[in-house]
Write a protein that holds these residues in place. Structure first.
Motif, PDB file in Angstrom:
ATOM      1  N   LEU A 222       0.849  -1.192   0.000  1.00 26.74           N
ATOM      2  CA  LEU A 222       0.000   0.000   0.000  1.00 26.74           C
ATOM      3  C   LEU A 222       0.890   1.249   0.000  1.00 26.74           C
ATOM      4  CD1 LEU A 222      -3.041  -0.661   2.368  1.00 26.74           C
ATOM      5  CD2 LEU A 222      -2.585  -1.466   0.045  1.00 26.74           C
ATOM      6  N   ALA A 223       0.702   2.084  -1.014  1.00 27.31           N
ATOM      7  CA  ALA A 223       1.453   3.344  -1.095  1.00 27.31           C
ATOM      8  C   ALA A 223       0.964   4.281   0.010  1.00 27.31           C
ATOM      9  CB  ALA A 223       1.245   3.971  -2.466  1.00 27.31           C
ATOM     10  N   PRO A 224       1.808   5.245   0.406  1.00 26.36           N
ATOM     11  CA  PRO A 224       1.424   6.141   1.507  1.00 26.36           C
ATOM     12  C   PRO A 224       0.089   6.846   1.287  1.00 26.36           C
ATOM     13  CG  PRO A 224       3.734   6.448   0.927  1.00 26.36           C
ATOM     14  CD  PRO A 224       3.169   5.486  -0.073  1.00 26.36           C
ATOM     15  N   ASP A 225      -0.274   7.107   0.038  1.00 30.78           N
ATOM     16  CA  ASP A 225      -1.540   7.826  -0.191  1.00 30.78           C
ATOM     17  C   ASP A 225      -2.733   6.887  -0.411  1.00 30.78           C
ATOM     18  OD1 ASP A 225      -0.754   6.826  -2.611  1.00 30.78           O
ATOM     19  OD2 ASP A 225      -1.105   8.665  -3.746  1.00 30.78           O
TER      20      ASP A 225
ATOM     21  N   ASP B 272       5.316  17.880  12.798  1.00 27.65           N
ATOM     22  CA  ASP B 272       6.204  18.199  11.683  1.00 27.65           C
ATOM     23  C   ASP B 272       6.311  16.940  10.809  1.00 27.65           C
ATOM     24  OD1 ASP B 272       8.293  18.582   9.966  1.00 27.65           O
ATOM     25  OD2 ASP B 272       9.747  19.176  11.499  1.00 27.65           O
ATOM     26  N   PRO B 273       5.820  16.974   9.554  1.00 26.69           N
ATOM     27  CA  PRO B 273       5.823  15.759   8.729  1.00 26.69           C
ATOM     28  C   PRO B 273       7.206  15.116   8.622  1.00 26.69           C
ATOM     29  CG  PRO B 273       4.634  17.535   7.615  1.00 26.69           C
ATOM     30  CD  PRO B 273       5.242  18.135   8.844  1.00 26.69           C
ATOM     31  N   ALA B 274       8.256  15.930   8.679  1.00 25.36           N
ATOM     32  CA  ALA B 274       9.613  15.387   8.537  1.00 25.36           C
ATOM     33  C   ALA B 274      10.028  14.561   9.750  1.00 25.36           C
ATOM     34  CB  ALA B 274      10.603  16.538   8.332  1.00 25.36           C
ATOM     35  N   ARG B 275       9.270  14.678  10.839  1.00 25.43           N
ATOM     36  CA  ARG B 275       9.610  13.919  12.054  1.00 25.43           C
ATOM     37  C   ARG B 275       8.667  12.739  12.268  1.00 25.43           C
ATOM     38  NH1 ARG B 275      12.912  16.518  15.811  1.00 25.43           N
ATOM     39  NH2 ARG B 275      13.411  18.662  15.260  1.00 25.43           N
ATOM     40  N   THR B 276       7.777  12.473  11.316  1.00 29.68           N
ATOM     41  CA  THR B 276       6.860  11.333  11.478  1.00 29.68           C
ATOM     42  C   THR B 276       7.292  10.204  10.556  1.00 29.68           C
ATOM     43  OG1 THR B 276       5.286  12.055   9.763  1.00 29.68           O
ATOM     44  CG2 THR B 276       4.940  12.910  12.000  1.00 29.68           C
ATOM     45  N   PHE B 277       7.517   9.056  11.141  1.00 30.31           N
ATOM     46  CA  PHE B 277       7.992   7.904  10.365  1.00 30.31           C
ATOM     47  C   PHE B 277       6.982   6.754  10.426  1.00 30.31           C
ATOM     48  CE2 PHE B 277      11.704  10.318  11.605  1.00 30.31           C
ATOM     49  CZ  PHE B 277      12.393  10.421  10.409  1.00 30.31           C
ATOM     50  N   VAL B 278       6.676   6.232   9.241  1.00 31.53           N
ATOM     51  CA  VAL B 278       5.837   5.034   9.109  1.00 31.53           C
ATOM     52  C   VAL B 278       6.594   4.146   8.131  1.00 31.53           C
ATOM     53  CG1 VAL B 278       3.580   4.135   8.376  1.00 31.53           C
ATOM     54  CG2 VAL B 278       3.720   6.420   9.395  1.00 31.53           C
ATOM     55  N   PRO B 279       6.721   2.843   8.392  1.00 32.17           N
ATOM     56  CA  PRO B 279       7.450   2.009   7.420  1.00 32.17           C
ATOM     57  C   PRO B 279       6.863   2.185   6.022  1.00 32.17           C
ATOM     58  CG  PRO B 279       6.883   0.729   9.374  1.00 32.17           C
ATOM     59  CD  PRO B 279       6.176   2.053   9.506  1.00 32.17           C
ATOM     60  N   ASN B 280       7.738   2.129   5.018  1.00 31.43           N
ATOM     61  CA  ASN B 280       7.296   2.290   3.630  1.00 31.43           C
ATOM     62  C   ASN B 280       6.937   0.929   3.040  1.00 31.43           C
ATOM     63  OD1 ASN B 280       6.925   2.843   0.960  1.00 31.43           O
ATOM     64  ND2 ASN B 280       9.014   3.557   0.569  1.00 31.43           N
ATOM     65  N   GLY B 281       5.644   0.696   2.882  1.00 29.43           N
ATOM     66  CA  GLY B 281       5.168  -0.601   2.405  1.00 29.43           C
ATOM     67  C   GLY B 281       5.409  -0.844   0.932  1.00 29.43           C
TER      68      GLY B 281
ATOM     69  N   PRO C 163      -5.938   4.896   0.492  1.00 29.47           N
ATOM     70  CA  PRO C 163      -6.904   5.233   1.556  1.00 29.47           C
ATOM     71  C   PRO C 163      -6.797   4.350   2.803  1.00 29.47           C
ATOM     72  CG  PRO C 163      -8.007   4.982  -0.585  1.00 29.47           C
ATOM     73  CD  PRO C 163      -6.560   4.678  -0.815  1.00 29.47           C
ATOM     74  N   GLN C 164      -6.356   3.091   2.648  1.00 31.94           N
ATOM     75  CA  GLN C 164      -6.261   2.206   3.810  1.00 31.94           C
ATOM     76  C   GLN C 164      -4.846   2.086   4.364  1.00 31.94           C
ATOM     77  OE1 GLN C 164      -8.817   1.188   1.549  1.00 31.94           O
ATOM     78  NE2 GLN C 164     -10.202   1.869   3.165  1.00 31.94           N
ATOM     79  N   SER C 165      -3.911   2.899   3.852  1.00 33.46           N
ATOM     80  CA  SER C 165      -2.554   2.791   4.386  1.00 33.46           C
ATOM     81  C   SER C 165      -2.503   3.382   5.790  1.00 33.46           C
ATOM     82  CB  SER C 165      -1.554   3.523   3.484  1.00 33.46           C
ATOM     83  OG  SER C 165      -1.622   4.913   3.708  1.00 33.46           O
ATOM     84  N   TYR C 166      -1.616   2.860   6.595  1.00 33.22           N
ATOM     85  CA  TYR C 166      -1.479   3.378   7.964  1.00 33.22           C
ATOM     86  C   TYR C 166      -0.868   4.785   7.947  1.00 33.22           C
ATOM     87  CZ  TYR C 166      -2.905  -1.063  10.052  1.00 33.22           C
ATOM     88  OH  TYR C 166      -3.622  -2.160  10.461  1.00 33.22           O
ATOM     89  N   ARG C 167      -0.068   5.094   6.924  1.00 29.13           N
ATOM     90  CA  ARG C 167       0.452   6.472   6.794  1.00 29.13           C
ATOM     91  C   ARG C 167      -0.715   7.452   6.642  1.00 29.13           C
ATOM     92  NH1 ARG C 167       3.491  10.575   7.930  1.00 29.13           N
ATOM     93  NH2 ARG C 167       5.407   9.425   7.592  1.00 29.13           N
ATOM     94  N   ARG C 168      -1.636   7.106   5.772  1.00 26.36           N
ATOM     95  CA  ARG C 168      -2.786   7.987   5.539  1.00 26.36           C
ATOM     96  C   ARG C 168      -3.634   8.111   6.810  1.00 26.36           C
ATOM     97  NH1 ARG C 168      -5.839   8.526   0.390  1.00 26.36           N
ATOM     98  NH2 ARG C 168      -7.629   9.802   0.938  1.00 26.36           N
ATOM     99  N   PHE C 169      -3.848   6.970   7.472  1.00 20.75           N
ATOM    100  CA  PHE C 169      -4.613   6.957   8.731  1.00 20.75           C
ATOM    101  C   PHE C 169      -3.982   7.927   9.729  1.00 20.75           C
ATOM    102  CE2 PHE C 169      -5.141   5.481  13.066  1.00 20.75           C
ATOM    103  CZ  PHE C 169      -6.438   5.019  13.158  1.00 20.75           C
TER     104      PHE C 169
END
Ligand code: GLP
Length: 261
Positions: A72-75, A95-104, A77-83
């Protein structure tokens, strides 16, 4: 484990939000480990309220999410990044630059896992890891029988987990079969863990996690080995516990400095 039983999920989420807000006030550049799922949504809502109405500042906080679906790409709708972007990071001013979610969708998923571990270490480790609990006892996406000392890696989701999470996808078949998740060992490295579990569906998992033997059959039970874990329950999820009188007694007799909130 510190076991705190509250009358409702609402009260449990407000308590969790107070614990996190207290940490961020004491340490504005705290490192938070965060979770997805239905359980923490109300907690995130309260953090957003504290930001908007009381000026709680998250702009220097660094975050690492537990997991992400493979494919699932970051954008999506069901990705955890989007959530996370929608339920917390955007509305609470992270700050978006300080938020990390694994890249699926990383080209090299194994390299992505190693990079995630290095990033957590470079940030100085996680001050507080927020967790939910799967109906089968999983934490992150660490399913039963997986190693209790695992690091961030690609895991295969169980059929039950795919069914449980299928509601959010509309069709269970569309839930990916793999996920990147912090390992149980990664989670246990956090300086503090805060696990929330509410509702009747979590009774058995809570019972095994809190009062069962430490066992890979219930990955959440590994938290018994952690020096500082707080478990927040509601009356429904605590219904299978045998020592609730003791947990309530301890909760009622803490010295001021021992209180979580
Ligand atoms: C998902 C997530 C977990 C979450 C759990 C419980 O599979 N990977 O991090 O804690 O399921 O979800 P819920 O809070 O929706 O019950």
């Amino acid at each position: 484990m510190e076991i705190l039983i509250r009358e409702s999920p609402e009260a449990g989420c407000l308590l969790g939000a107070r614990i996190i807000a207290g940490l961020v006030r004491r340490k504005p550049d705290a490192v938070l480990g965060l979770a997805t799922g239905r359980t923490p949504l109300r907690l995130y809502g309260e953090l957003v309220r504290l930001h908007r109405e009381e000026g709680l500042d998250f702009s220097r906080v660094t975050t690492f999410n537990l997991d992400e679906y493979v494919g699932l790409a970051p954008d999506h709708p069901q990705s955890y990044r989007r959530f996370m972007d929608e339920s917390l990071f955007g509305p609470a001013g992270f700050d978006p630059a300080r938020t990390f979610v694994p890249n699926g969708v990383a080209a090299d998923l194994q390299a992505e896992c190693r990079l995630y571990e290095r990033r957590i270490a470079a940030a100085g480790g996680i001050d507080l890891q927020l967790l939910g609990l799967g109906r089968n006892g999983h934490i992150g996406f660490n399913e039963p029988t997986g190693s209790l000392s695992s690091r961030t890696w690609i895991k295969i989701l169980s059929e039950q987990t795919r069914r449980d999470n299928g509601a959010l996808f509309g069709v269970a078949e569309e839930v990916p079969r793999h996920a990147i998740t912090m390992g149980v060992g990664t989670i246990l490295d956090a300086r503090r863990c805060l696990l929330l579990a509410f509702g009747p569906a979590k009774v058995r998992a809570v019972e095994l996690m809190v009062e069962g033997a430490v066992s890979a059959l219930c990955p959440g039970s590994a938290l018994q080995l952690h020096p500082r874990t707080t478990v927040v329950l509601d009356e429904n999820s605590a219904a299978g516990l045998h020592h609730t009188d003791h947990y309530r007694w301890v909760d009622a007799h803490k010295l001021d400095w021992q209180r979580s909130d």
